[in-house]
Scaffold this motif. Sequence first.
Motif, PDB file in Angstrom:
ATOM      1  N   GLY A 197       0.827  -1.208   0.000  1.00  0.00           N
ATOM      2  CA  GLY A 197       0.000   0.000   0.000  1.00  0.00           C
ATOM      3  C   GLY A 197       0.855   1.248   0.000  1.00  0.00           C
ATOM      4  O   GLY A 197       1.922   1.299   0.622  1.00  0.00           O
ATOM      5  N   ALA A 198       0.385   2.263  -0.728  1.00  0.00           N
ATOM      6  CA  ALA A 198       1.048   3.569  -0.740  1.00  0.00           C
ATOM      7  C   ALA A 198       0.211   4.535   0.087  1.00  0.00           C
ATOM      8  O   ALA A 198      -0.942   4.796  -0.252  1.00  0.00           O
ATOM      9  CB  ALA A 198       1.180   4.085  -2.170  1.00  0.00           C
ATOM     10  N   PRO A 199       0.763   5.063   1.174  1.00  0.00           N
ATOM     11  CA  PRO A 199      -0.003   6.053   1.949  1.00  0.00           C
ATOM     12  C   PRO A 199       0.123   7.435   1.311  1.00  0.00           C
ATOM     13  O   PRO A 199       1.040   7.670   0.522  1.00  0.00           O
ATOM     14  CB  PRO A 199       0.703   6.018   3.311  1.00  0.00           C
ATOM     15  N   LEU A 254       6.330   2.464   2.331  1.00  0.00           N
ATOM     16  CA  LEU A 254       5.116   1.757   1.938  1.00  0.00           C
ATOM     17  C   LEU A 254       4.683   0.856   3.084  1.00  0.00           C
ATOM     18  O   LEU A 254       5.452   0.595   4.007  1.00  0.00           O
ATOM     19  CB  LEU A 254       5.393   0.938   0.676  1.00  0.00           C
ATOM     20  N   PHE A 255       3.446   0.387   3.058  1.00  0.00           N
ATOM     21  CA  PHE A 255       2.998  -0.568   4.077  1.00  0.00           C
ATOM     22  C   PHE A 255       2.527  -1.838   3.393  1.00  0.00           C
ATOM     23  O   PHE A 255       2.362  -1.872   2.165  1.00  0.00           O
ATOM     24  CB  PHE A 255       1.897   0.037   4.963  1.00  0.00           C
ATOM     25  N   LEU A 256       2.338  -2.893   4.162  1.00  0.00           N
ATOM     26  CA  LEU A 256       1.805  -4.143   3.640  1.00  0.00           C
ATOM     27  C   LEU A 256       0.454  -4.426   4.286  1.00  0.00           C
ATOM     28  O   LEU A 256       0.272  -4.182   5.487  1.00  0.00           O
ATOM     29  CB  LEU A 256       2.755  -5.311   3.931  1.00  0.00           C
ATOM     30  N   HIS A 258     -13.760   3.893   3.352  1.00  0.00           N
ATOM     31  CA  HIS A 258     -13.443   3.407   2.006  1.00  0.00           C
ATOM     32  C   HIS A 258     -12.251   4.190   1.462  1.00  0.00           C
ATOM     33  O   HIS A 258     -12.103   5.384   1.743  1.00  0.00           O
ATOM     34  CB  HIS A 258     -14.638   3.591   1.069  1.00  0.00           C
ATOM     35  N   GLU A 259     -11.403   3.535   0.686  1.00  0.00           N
ATOM     36  CA  GLU A 259     -10.336   4.196  -0.070  1.00  0.00           C
ATOM     37  C   GLU A 259     -10.266   3.516  -1.431  1.00  0.00           C
ATOM     38  O   GLU A 259      -9.767   2.390  -1.536  1.00  0.00           O
ATOM     39  CB  GLU A 259      -8.975   4.071   0.646  1.00  0.00           C
ATOM     40  N   VAL A 260     -10.780   4.178  -2.472  1.00  0.00           N
ATOM     41  CA  VAL A 260     -10.696   3.577  -3.806  1.00  0.00           C
ATOM     42  C   VAL A 260      -9.324   3.885  -4.399  1.00  0.00           C
ATOM     43  O   VAL A 260      -8.790   4.986  -4.229  1.00  0.00           O
ATOM     44  CB  VAL A 260     -11.840   4.090  -4.720  1.00  0.00           C
ATOM     45  N   GLU A 261      -8.734   2.888  -5.056  1.00  0.00           N
ATOM     46  CA  GLU A 261      -7.362   3.046  -5.535  1.00  0.00           C
ATOM     47  C   GLU A 261      -7.140   2.250  -6.828  1.00  0.00           C
ATOM     48  O   GLU A 261      -7.713   1.176  -7.012  1.00  0.00           O
ATOM     49  CB  GLU A 261      -6.373   2.520  -4.463  1.00  0.00           C
ATOM     50  N   LEU A 262      -6.277   2.768  -7.680  1.00  0.00           N
ATOM     51  CA  LEU A 262      -5.775   1.971  -8.797  1.00  0.00           C
ATOM     52  C   LEU A 262      -4.779   0.951  -8.242  1.00  0.00           C
ATOM     53  O   LEU A 262      -3.920   1.307  -7.438  1.00  0.00           O
ATOM     54  CB  LEU A 262      -5.065   2.876  -9.817  1.00  0.00           C
ATOM     55  N   LEU A 272     -10.050  -1.546  -3.223  1.00  0.00           N
ATOM     56  CA  LEU A 272     -10.564  -0.815  -2.064  1.00  0.00           C
ATOM     57  C   LEU A 272      -9.642  -1.131  -0.892  1.00  0.00           C
ATOM     58  O   LEU A 272      -9.546  -2.285  -0.468  1.00  0.00           O
ATOM     59  CB  LEU A 272     -11.990  -1.262  -1.729  1.00  0.00           C
ATOM     60  N   ASP A 273      -8.942  -0.103  -0.432  1.00  0.00           N
ATOM     61  CA  ASP A 273      -8.054  -0.246   0.728  1.00  0.00           C
ATOM     62  C   ASP A 273      -8.868   0.175   1.952  1.00  0.00           C
ATOM     63  O   ASP A 273      -8.745   1.295   2.430  1.00  0.00           O
ATOM     64  CB  ASP A 273      -6.821   0.642   0.517  1.00  0.00           C
ATOM     65  N   MET A 274      -9.714  -0.751   2.412  1.00  0.00           N
ATOM     66  CA  MET A 274     -10.574  -0.429   3.561  1.00  0.00           C
ATOM     67  C   MET A 274      -9.694  -0.246   4.802  1.00  0.00           C
ATOM     68  O   MET A 274      -8.693  -0.952   4.985  1.00  0.00           O
ATOM     69  CB  MET A 274     -11.596  -1.541   3.789  1.00  0.00           C
ATOM     70  N   ARG A 325      -4.154  -1.825  10.979  1.00  0.00           N
ATOM     71  CA  ARG A 325      -5.518  -1.311  10.819  1.00  0.00           C
ATOM     72  C   ARG A 325      -6.123  -1.644   9.460  1.00  0.00           C
ATOM     73  O   ARG A 325      -7.332  -1.662   9.296  1.00  0.00           O
ATOM     74  CB  ARG A 325      -5.516   0.225  10.978  1.00  0.00           C
ATOM     75  N   LYS A 326      -5.272  -1.856   8.458  1.00  0.00           N
ATOM     76  CA  LYS A 326      -5.743  -2.070   7.092  1.00  0.00           C
ATOM     77  C   LYS A 326      -5.743  -3.549   6.704  1.00  0.00           C
ATOM     78  O   LYS A 326      -5.911  -3.875   5.538  1.00  0.00           O
ATOM     79  CB  LYS A 326      -4.856  -1.271   6.121  1.00  0.00           C
ATOM     80  N   SER A 327      -5.529  -4.412   7.693  1.00  0.00           N
ATOM     81  CA  SER A 327      -5.365  -5.836   7.404  1.00  0.00           C
ATOM     82  C   SER A 327      -6.497  -6.716   7.912  1.00  0.00           C
ATOM     83  O   SER A 327      -6.406  -7.936   7.846  1.00  0.00           O
ATOM     84  CB  SER A 327      -4.038  -6.342   7.993  1.00  0.00           C
ATOM     85  N   THR A 384      -2.112   1.942  -5.075  1.00  0.00           N
ATOM     86  CA  THR A 384      -1.310   3.140  -5.355  1.00  0.00           C
ATOM     87  C   THR A 384      -1.687   4.356  -4.518  1.00  0.00           C
ATOM     88  O   THR A 384      -1.068   5.413  -4.664  1.00  0.00           O
ATOM     89  CB  THR A 384      -1.411   3.506  -6.851  1.00  0.00           C
ATOM     90  N   GLY A 385      -2.675   4.235  -3.656  1.00  0.00           N
ATOM     91  CA  GLY A 385      -3.067   5.366  -2.807  1.00  0.00           C
ATOM     92  C   GLY A 385      -4.423   5.900  -3.201  1.00  0.00           C
ATOM     93  O   GLY A 385      -4.898   5.684  -4.313  1.00  0.00           O
ATOM     94  N   THR A 386      -5.050   6.591  -2.261  1.00  0.00           N
ATOM     95  CA  THR A 386      -6.420   7.054  -2.494  1.00  0.00           C
ATOM     96  C   THR A 386      -6.478   8.569  -2.552  1.00  0.00           C
ATOM     97  O   THR A 386      -5.712   9.254  -1.864  1.00  0.00           O
ATOM     98  CB  THR A 386      -7.368   6.532  -1.387  1.00  0.00           C
ATOM     99  N   PRO A 387      -7.381   9.102  -3.387  1.00  0.00           N
ATOM    100  CA  PRO A 387      -7.563  10.551  -3.416  1.00  0.00           C
ATOM    101  C   PRO A 387      -8.462  11.014  -2.263  1.00  0.00           C
ATOM    102  O   PRO A 387      -8.907  10.207  -1.441  1.00  0.00           O
ATOM    103  CB  PRO A 387      -8.230  10.798  -4.770  1.00  0.00           C
TER     104      PRO A 387
HETATM  105 MN    MN Z   1      -4.901   3.556   0.882  1.00  0.00          MN
END
Ligand code: MN
Length: 306
Positions: free
Chosen positions: A80-82, A112-114, A138-142, A169-171, A182-184, A251-254
């Motif tokens: 994941g890219a923060p 970066l994180f995993l 929600h975090e929508v990402e490419l 989706l990087d929930m 937190r993201k795992s 790649t990160g969320t807007p």
């Molecule tokens: Mn994210």
Amino acid sequence: MKLCRFDHDHLGLVLGEHLVEVTDLFDRTPPWPAAPGDWIVRQAVEMGAELAVRAAGSPKTPLGDVRLESPVASPGKIIGAPINYRAHIEEAHADQGIGFGRSFADLKEHGLFLKASSALIGPSEEVRLRFPERRSDHEVELVAVIGREASQVSRERALDHVFGYAIGLDMTVRGPEWPVFRKSADTYAVLGPWIVTADEIPDPNGLDLSLRVNGELRQSANTRQLIYDVQALIEYASSFYTLHPGDLIYTGTPEGVSQVRPGDVMDCEIGAIGRMHVGVAKAWFSQAPAADGGVAARPLKTARSY
Ligand code: MN
């Protein structure tokens, strides 16, 4: 090509509103010991365009008749890219419900994180929220799907190592803990609806992406606004570790992240990839799951139908 996985580990190529099954074109017995990475992606890269040639003439199934799973079954790493969009950095500073007192300036200050690969689900499963007292966003990402081993690759060669792209989706459970934790949570990494191979997306840094919750637009941006674009992320990631086939780079969320609640529906879209609808389960994760462990919590790999 658009490669999907459906109905308990069947593989298909998506053609408009249909798919043709290609499961039988894949070897289902990995070598021993299994090589690092995803065995299906590794074979798909080797077959290349031959996959579509060999699928031609196979019977078609309407896409609406299948349940789409994560198009990558067993990624070795979910990277994941923060803080990779400027306006998202600003909202994380302005809203301490997102930022939790941390300051964000540049991705390389944090690295970066995993995300745990056990968090991965496809669009036909449901995100199952944890912790009613805490915020899950929600975090929508490419997402870039790696196709060939990459170690210390240059920016100029970075895209040679990409198999294709999907919507992610990087929930995220907001809070003070490390992002890796937190993201795992189970179901907090969504991937779909299929992988569009890289030959159909020569420039991944110019794609519109958006997310609606229950029809209301929450996130809308373009990947040209990425601070570290896809090539930069691959160069950076591969300077620390080897990337293997099937590894995923979120790649990160807007800006526009917000809390989702049980029963919500997230409608994600990225130009040149497509759309995916992802439901949020009505029941919290802590509520008694079904006898089989619950649909969302069930490991996909235990449910082969052949
Ligand atoms: Mn994210």
